[in-house]
Design an enzyme around this catalytic site. Sequence first.
Site, short mmCIF file in Angstrom:
data_model
loop_
_atom_site.label_atom_id
_atom_site.label_comp_id
_atom_site.label_asym_id
_atom_site.label_seq_id
_atom_site.Cartn_x
_atom_site.Cartn_y
_atom_site.Cartn_z
N GLY A 1 60.36 -79.73 64.36
CA GLY A 1 59.30 -80.57 64.90
C GLY A 1 58.16 -80.88 63.96
N GLY A 2 58.39 -80.80 62.66
CA GLY A 2 57.30 -80.99 61.71
C GLY A 2 56.54 -82.29 61.89
N GLY A 3 57.23 -83.41 61.92
CA GLY A 3 56.56 -84.71 62.06
C GLY A 3 55.88 -84.86 63.41
CB SER A 4 57.02 -84.17 66.87
OG SER A 4 58.08 -85.10 66.89
CB SER A 5 54.15 -80.15 64.93
OG SER A 5 53.14 -79.20 65.12
CG MET B 1 59.72 -84.14 55.86
SD MET B 1 59.37 -85.58 54.86
CE MET B 1 57.67 -85.28 54.38
CG ASP C 1 60.81 -83.06 70.09
OD1 ASP C 1 61.35 -83.23 71.19
OD2 ASP C 1 61.41 -82.62 69.09
CE LYS D 1 61.39 -79.27 67.96
NZ LYS D 1 62.88 -79.31 68.02
N GLY E 1 64.33 -81.06 59.79
CA GLY E 1 64.76 -79.68 59.94
C GLY E 1 64.96 -79.24 61.38
N GLY E 2 64.50 -80.06 62.34
CA GLY E 2 64.65 -79.68 63.74
C GLY E 2 63.58 -78.75 64.25
#
Length: 285
Positions: A105-109, A100, A141, A13, A102-103
Amino acid sequence: MNLETLSVIAPAKLNLFLHITGRRDDGYHELETLFTFLNYGDTLHFKERPDQEIAVAPLPGVANTDNLIYRAARMLQQRYEELGYAHKGVDISIDKVLPMGGGVGGGSSDAATTLLALNKMWQQRLSLAQLAELGVSLGADVPVFIHGHSALARGIGEQLHTVELPERWYLVVHPQVHISTAAVFTHPDLIRDSEKLPEQWQLAQQRNDCEPLVKKLYSEVEKTLLWLLKYAPSRMTGTGACCFAEFENEQAARNALEKLPEKWHGFVAKNLNKSPAHTALGLEK
Protein backbone atom coordinates in the site's frame (compact mmCIF):
# COMPACT_ATOMS: atom_id res chain seq x y z
CA MET A 1 1.77 20.65 17.30
CA ASN A 2 3.46 23.01 14.83
CA LEU A 3 1.14 23.16 11.84
CA GLU A 4 3.67 24.99 9.64
CA THR A 5 5.81 21.84 9.45
CA LEU A 6 4.68 18.24 9.87
CA SER A 7 6.45 14.88 9.54
CA VAL A 8 4.09 11.92 9.40
CA ILE A 9 4.54 8.20 8.77
CA ALA A 10 2.67 6.65 5.85
CA PRO A 11 2.38 3.10 7.19
CA ALA A 12 2.52 -0.16 5.29
CA LYS A 13 -0.55 -2.37 5.34
CA LEU A 14 -1.00 -6.10 5.09
CA ASN A 15 -3.95 -7.93 3.58
CA LEU A 16 -4.14 -10.81 6.04
CA PHE A 17 -6.43 -12.45 3.49
CA LEU A 18 -8.02 -11.45 0.18
CA HIS A 19 -11.05 -13.14 -1.37
CA ILE A 20 -12.52 -12.19 -4.74
CA THR A 21 -16.21 -12.98 -4.70
CA GLY A 22 -17.31 -11.62 -8.08
CA ARG A 23 -16.85 -9.13 -10.87
CA ARG A 24 -19.17 -6.21 -11.52
CA ASP A 25 -20.44 -5.04 -14.89
CA ASP A 26 -18.12 -2.02 -14.69
CA GLY A 27 -15.09 -4.31 -14.41
CA TYR A 28 -14.41 -3.75 -10.71
CA HIS A 29 -14.09 -6.80 -8.50
CA GLU A 30 -16.09 -7.57 -5.37
CA LEU A 31 -13.71 -8.32 -2.50
CA GLU A 32 -13.49 -9.42 1.09
CA THR A 33 -10.16 -8.54 2.64
CA LEU A 34 -8.74 -7.97 6.11
CA PHE A 35 -6.49 -4.92 6.50
CA THR A 36 -4.06 -4.18 9.30
CA PHE A 37 -1.33 -1.54 9.59
CA LEU A 38 2.35 -1.93 10.40
CA ASN A 39 4.61 0.28 12.52
CA TYR A 40 6.83 0.73 9.47
CA GLY A 41 6.45 2.91 6.40
CA ASP A 42 7.43 5.93 4.37
CA THR A 43 7.82 9.28 6.16
CA LEU A 44 6.36 12.39 4.55
CA HIS A 45 7.55 15.89 5.43
CA PHE A 46 5.27 18.90 4.91
CA LYS A 47 6.34 22.54 5.10
CA GLU A 48 3.93 25.40 4.57
CA ARG A 49 4.68 27.88 1.79
CA PRO A 50 3.60 31.55 1.69
CA ASP A 51 2.21 31.11 -1.84
CA GLN A 52 -0.24 28.49 -3.17
CA GLU A 53 2.32 26.31 -4.94
CA ILE A 54 2.45 22.56 -4.34
CA ALA A 55 6.06 21.39 -4.69
CA VAL A 56 6.68 17.66 -4.30
CA ALA A 57 10.18 16.17 -4.29
CA PRO A 58 10.36 13.88 -7.34
CA LEU A 59 10.26 10.09 -7.06
CA PRO A 60 12.56 8.22 -9.47
CA GLY A 61 10.65 7.11 -12.57
CA VAL A 62 7.38 8.81 -11.52
CA ALA A 63 6.11 11.88 -13.38
CA ASN A 64 4.73 14.62 -11.13
CA THR A 65 1.26 14.25 -12.67
CA ASP A 66 1.33 10.51 -11.82
CA ASN A 67 2.65 11.05 -8.30
CA LEU A 68 -0.18 10.19 -5.88
CA ILE A 69 1.25 12.58 -3.28
CA TYR A 70 1.00 15.52 -5.69
CA ARG A 71 -2.41 14.44 -6.95
CA ALA A 72 -3.75 14.11 -3.40
CA ALA A 73 -2.43 17.54 -2.39
CA ARG A 74 -3.83 19.21 -5.50
CA MET A 75 -7.18 17.45 -5.09
CA LEU A 76 -7.53 18.67 -1.51
CA GLN A 77 -6.44 22.18 -2.50
CA GLN A 78 -9.11 22.29 -5.21
CA ARG A 79 -11.76 21.00 -2.79
CA TYR A 80 -10.88 23.73 -0.29
CA GLU A 81 -11.15 26.32 -3.08
CA GLU A 82 -14.58 25.00 -4.09
CA LEU A 83 -15.79 25.31 -0.50
CA GLY A 84 -14.29 28.79 -0.07
CA TYR A 85 -11.81 27.73 2.61
CA ALA A 86 -8.38 29.30 2.99
CA HIS A 87 -5.20 27.32 2.37
CA LYS A 88 -1.57 27.88 1.55
CA GLY A 89 0.94 26.06 -0.60
CA VAL A 90 3.21 23.29 0.63
CA ASP A 91 6.60 21.70 0.07
CA ILE A 92 6.46 17.89 0.39
CA SER A 93 9.40 15.50 0.58
CA ILE A 94 9.46 11.78 1.33
CA ASP A 95 11.77 9.26 2.92
CA LYS A 96 10.75 6.31 0.76
CA VAL A 97 11.22 2.80 2.18
CA LEU A 98 8.12 0.95 0.94
CA PRO A 99 8.53 -0.80 -2.43
CA MET A 100 6.42 0.29 -5.38
CA GLY A 101 4.23 -2.51 -6.69
CA GLY A 102 4.83 -4.44 -3.50
CA GLY A 103 1.27 -4.91 -2.25
CA VAL A 104 1.92 -3.11 1.04
CA GLY A 105 0.00 0.00 0.00
CA GLY A 106 2.89 2.42 -0.38
CA GLY A 107 1.28 4.73 -2.93
CA SER A 108 -2.17 4.60 -1.34
CA SER A 109 -0.72 5.22 2.12
CA ASP A 110 1.32 8.18 0.84
CA ALA A 111 -1.81 9.68 -0.77
CA ALA A 112 -3.93 9.15 2.36
CA THR A 113 -1.26 10.58 4.65
CA THR A 114 -1.00 13.63 2.39
CA LEU A 115 -4.76 14.23 2.64
CA LEU A 116 -4.75 13.73 6.43
CA ALA A 117 -1.70 15.92 7.07
CA LEU A 118 -2.73 18.79 4.81
CA ASN A 119 -6.27 18.77 6.15
CA LYS A 120 -4.71 19.18 9.61
CA MET A 121 -2.26 21.86 8.40
CA TRP A 122 -5.09 23.74 6.68
CA GLN A 123 -7.25 23.78 9.83
CA GLN A 124 -9.09 20.48 9.42
CA ARG A 125 -12.07 21.55 7.34
CA LEU A 126 -13.04 18.10 6.03
CA SER A 127 -14.18 15.04 7.97
CA LEU A 128 -12.55 11.63 7.57
CA ALA A 129 -15.58 10.50 5.55
CA GLN A 130 -15.16 13.46 3.18
CA LEU A 131 -11.45 12.78 2.83
CA ALA A 132 -12.12 9.09 2.10
CA GLU A 133 -14.64 10.08 -0.56
CA LEU A 134 -11.97 12.24 -2.19
CA GLY A 135 -9.26 9.63 -1.81
CA VAL A 136 -11.05 6.64 -3.34
CA SER A 137 -10.52 8.12 -6.81
CA LEU A 138 -6.76 7.82 -6.17
CA GLY A 139 -6.98 4.13 -5.26
CA ALA A 140 -9.37 1.60 -3.74
CA ASP A 141 -7.09 1.18 -0.69
CA VAL A 142 -6.91 4.89 0.15
CA PRO A 143 -10.09 4.99 2.33
CA VAL A 144 -8.80 2.38 4.79
CA PHE A 145 -5.69 4.51 5.37
CA ILE A 146 -7.89 7.60 5.78
CA HIS A 147 -10.13 5.94 8.37
CA GLY A 148 -7.04 4.55 10.07
CA HIS A 149 -8.18 1.36 11.77
CA SER A 150 -7.82 -2.36 11.08
CA ALA A 151 -10.86 -3.32 9.05
CA LEU A 152 -12.66 -5.99 7.12
CA ALA A 153 -13.35 -4.46 3.71
CA ARG A 154 -16.12 -5.52 1.34
CA GLY A 155 -17.52 -4.27 -1.94
CA ILE A 156 -14.64 -2.93 -4.02
CA GLY A 157 -12.87 -2.17 -0.74
CA GLU A 158 -14.94 0.84 0.25
CA GLN A 159 -17.25 -0.89 2.77
CA LEU A 160 -15.15 -0.89 5.93
CA HIS A 161 -16.03 -2.71 9.13
CA THR A 162 -13.68 -1.91 12.03
CA VAL A 163 -12.07 -4.92 13.73
CA GLU A 164 -9.70 -5.41 16.65
CA LEU A 165 -6.81 -7.76 15.90
CA PRO A 166 -4.20 -9.20 18.25
CA GLU A 167 -0.78 -7.60 17.88
CA ARG A 168 1.71 -9.87 16.16
CA TRP A 169 5.17 -9.51 14.66
CA TYR A 170 5.67 -10.00 10.92
CA LEU A 171 8.59 -10.61 8.64
CA VAL A 172 7.74 -9.00 5.30
CA VAL A 173 9.84 -9.95 2.28
CA HIS A 174 9.95 -8.23 -1.10
CA PRO A 175 11.35 -10.56 -3.77
CA GLN A 176 12.48 -7.59 -5.90
CA VAL A 177 9.86 -7.96 -8.64
CA HIS A 178 7.26 -5.35 -9.54
CA ILE A 179 3.70 -6.56 -10.02
CA SER A 180 0.98 -4.54 -11.72
CA THR A 181 -2.30 -4.67 -9.81
CA ALA A 182 -4.19 -3.98 -13.04
CA ALA A 183 -2.47 -6.88 -14.80
CA VAL A 184 -3.47 -9.28 -12.01
CA PHE A 185 -7.09 -8.15 -11.86
CA THR A 186 -7.55 -8.33 -15.63
CA HIS A 187 -5.91 -11.75 -16.05
CA PRO A 188 -8.34 -14.45 -17.24
CA ASP A 189 -6.96 -17.04 -14.79
CA LEU A 190 -7.65 -14.99 -11.64
CA ILE A 191 -9.99 -16.66 -9.12
CA ARG A 192 -13.21 -14.62 -9.10
CA ASP A 193 -15.83 -16.90 -7.55
CA SER A 194 -14.91 -17.37 -3.89
CA GLU A 195 -17.80 -17.84 -1.49
CA LYS A 196 -18.46 -14.99 0.90
CA LEU A 197 -17.31 -15.35 4.48
CA PRO A 198 -19.71 -17.15 6.81
CA GLU A 199 -20.76 -15.36 9.99
CA GLN A 200 -18.17 -17.31 11.99
CA TRP A 201 -14.72 -17.62 10.42
CA GLN A 202 -11.12 -18.27 11.42
CA LEU A 203 -8.25 -16.18 10.05
CA ALA A 204 -5.95 -19.19 9.70
CA GLN A 205 -8.40 -20.83 7.30
CA GLN A 206 -8.47 -17.91 4.83
CA ARG A 207 -6.24 -17.27 1.81
CA ASN A 208 -5.25 -14.77 -0.89
CA ASP A 209 -7.07 -15.48 -4.15
CA CYS A 210 -4.41 -13.60 -6.13
CA GLU A 211 -1.63 -15.82 -4.84
CA PRO A 212 -1.99 -18.88 -7.17
CA LEU A 213 -1.93 -16.68 -10.28
CA VAL A 214 0.96 -14.50 -9.10
CA LYS A 215 3.04 -17.56 -8.13
CA LYS A 216 2.49 -18.93 -11.64
CA LEU A 217 3.48 -15.65 -13.32
CA TYR A 218 6.37 -14.72 -10.98
CA SER A 219 8.55 -17.59 -9.81
CA GLU A 220 10.37 -15.36 -7.29
CA VAL A 221 7.12 -14.89 -5.38
CA GLU A 222 6.64 -18.65 -5.14
CA LYS A 223 10.25 -19.07 -3.98
CA THR A 224 9.73 -16.37 -1.33
CA LEU A 225 6.60 -18.04 0.02
CA LEU A 226 8.38 -21.39 0.20
CA TRP A 227 11.37 -19.86 1.98
CA LEU A 228 9.15 -18.17 4.60
CA LEU A 229 7.31 -21.44 5.12
CA LYS A 230 10.45 -22.81 6.78
CA TYR A 231 9.78 -20.44 9.69
CA ALA A 232 6.01 -19.86 9.81
CA PRO A 233 2.89 -20.07 7.63
CA SER A 234 3.37 -17.66 4.73
CA ARG A 235 1.03 -15.60 2.58
CA MET A 236 1.19 -12.89 -0.08
CA THR A 237 -0.28 -9.46 0.62
CA GLY A 238 -2.56 -7.75 -1.89
CA THR A 239 -1.57 -8.52 -5.46
CA GLY A 240 2.05 -8.95 -4.38
CA ALA A 241 4.94 -8.99 -4.64
CA CYS A 242 5.51 -8.78 -0.87
CA CYS A 243 4.99 -11.92 1.18
CA PHE A 244 4.81 -12.24 4.95
CA ALA A 245 4.92 -14.65 7.85
CA GLU A 246 3.53 -14.10 11.35
CA PHE A 247 5.58 -14.61 14.52
CA GLU A 248 4.71 -14.56 18.22
CA ASN A 249 7.56 -12.20 19.09
CA GLU A 250 10.02 -9.77 17.53
CA GLN A 251 13.12 -11.87 18.14
CA ALA A 252 11.75 -14.89 16.26
CA ALA A 253 10.98 -12.66 13.27
CA ARG A 254 14.44 -11.06 13.39
CA ASN A 255 16.11 -14.46 13.61
CA ALA A 256 14.44 -15.41 10.33
CA LEU A 257 15.31 -12.03 8.77
CA GLU A 258 19.01 -12.66 9.47
CA LYS A 259 18.84 -15.72 7.20
CA LEU A 260 17.10 -13.87 4.33
CA PRO A 261 18.80 -14.42 0.95
CA GLU A 262 20.69 -11.28 -0.12
CA LYS A 263 18.76 -11.04 -3.41
CA TRP A 264 15.56 -10.13 -1.49
CA HIS A 265 14.69 -7.22 0.79
CA GLY A 266 12.88 -7.66 4.09
CA PHE A 267 11.83 -5.92 7.27
CA VAL A 268 10.31 -6.80 10.63
CA ALA A 269 7.31 -4.88 11.94
CA LYS A 270 4.43 -5.15 14.39
CA ASN A 271 0.82 -4.74 13.33
CA LEU A 272 -1.24 -1.91 14.81
CA ASN A 273 -5.01 -1.55 14.93
CA LYS A 274 -4.73 2.26 14.83
CA SER A 275 -2.72 3.78 12.00
CA PRO A 276 0.47 5.47 13.23
CA ALA A 277 -0.41 8.38 10.92
CA HIS A 278 -3.56 8.96 13.00
CA THR A 279 -1.51 8.71 16.19
CA ALA A 280 1.05 11.23 14.91
CA LEU A 281 -1.66 13.71 13.88
CA GLY A 282 -3.75 13.25 17.03
CA LEU A 283 -6.77 12.08 15.05
CA GLU A 284 -9.69 10.21 16.59
CA LYS A 285 -11.88 7.77 14.68
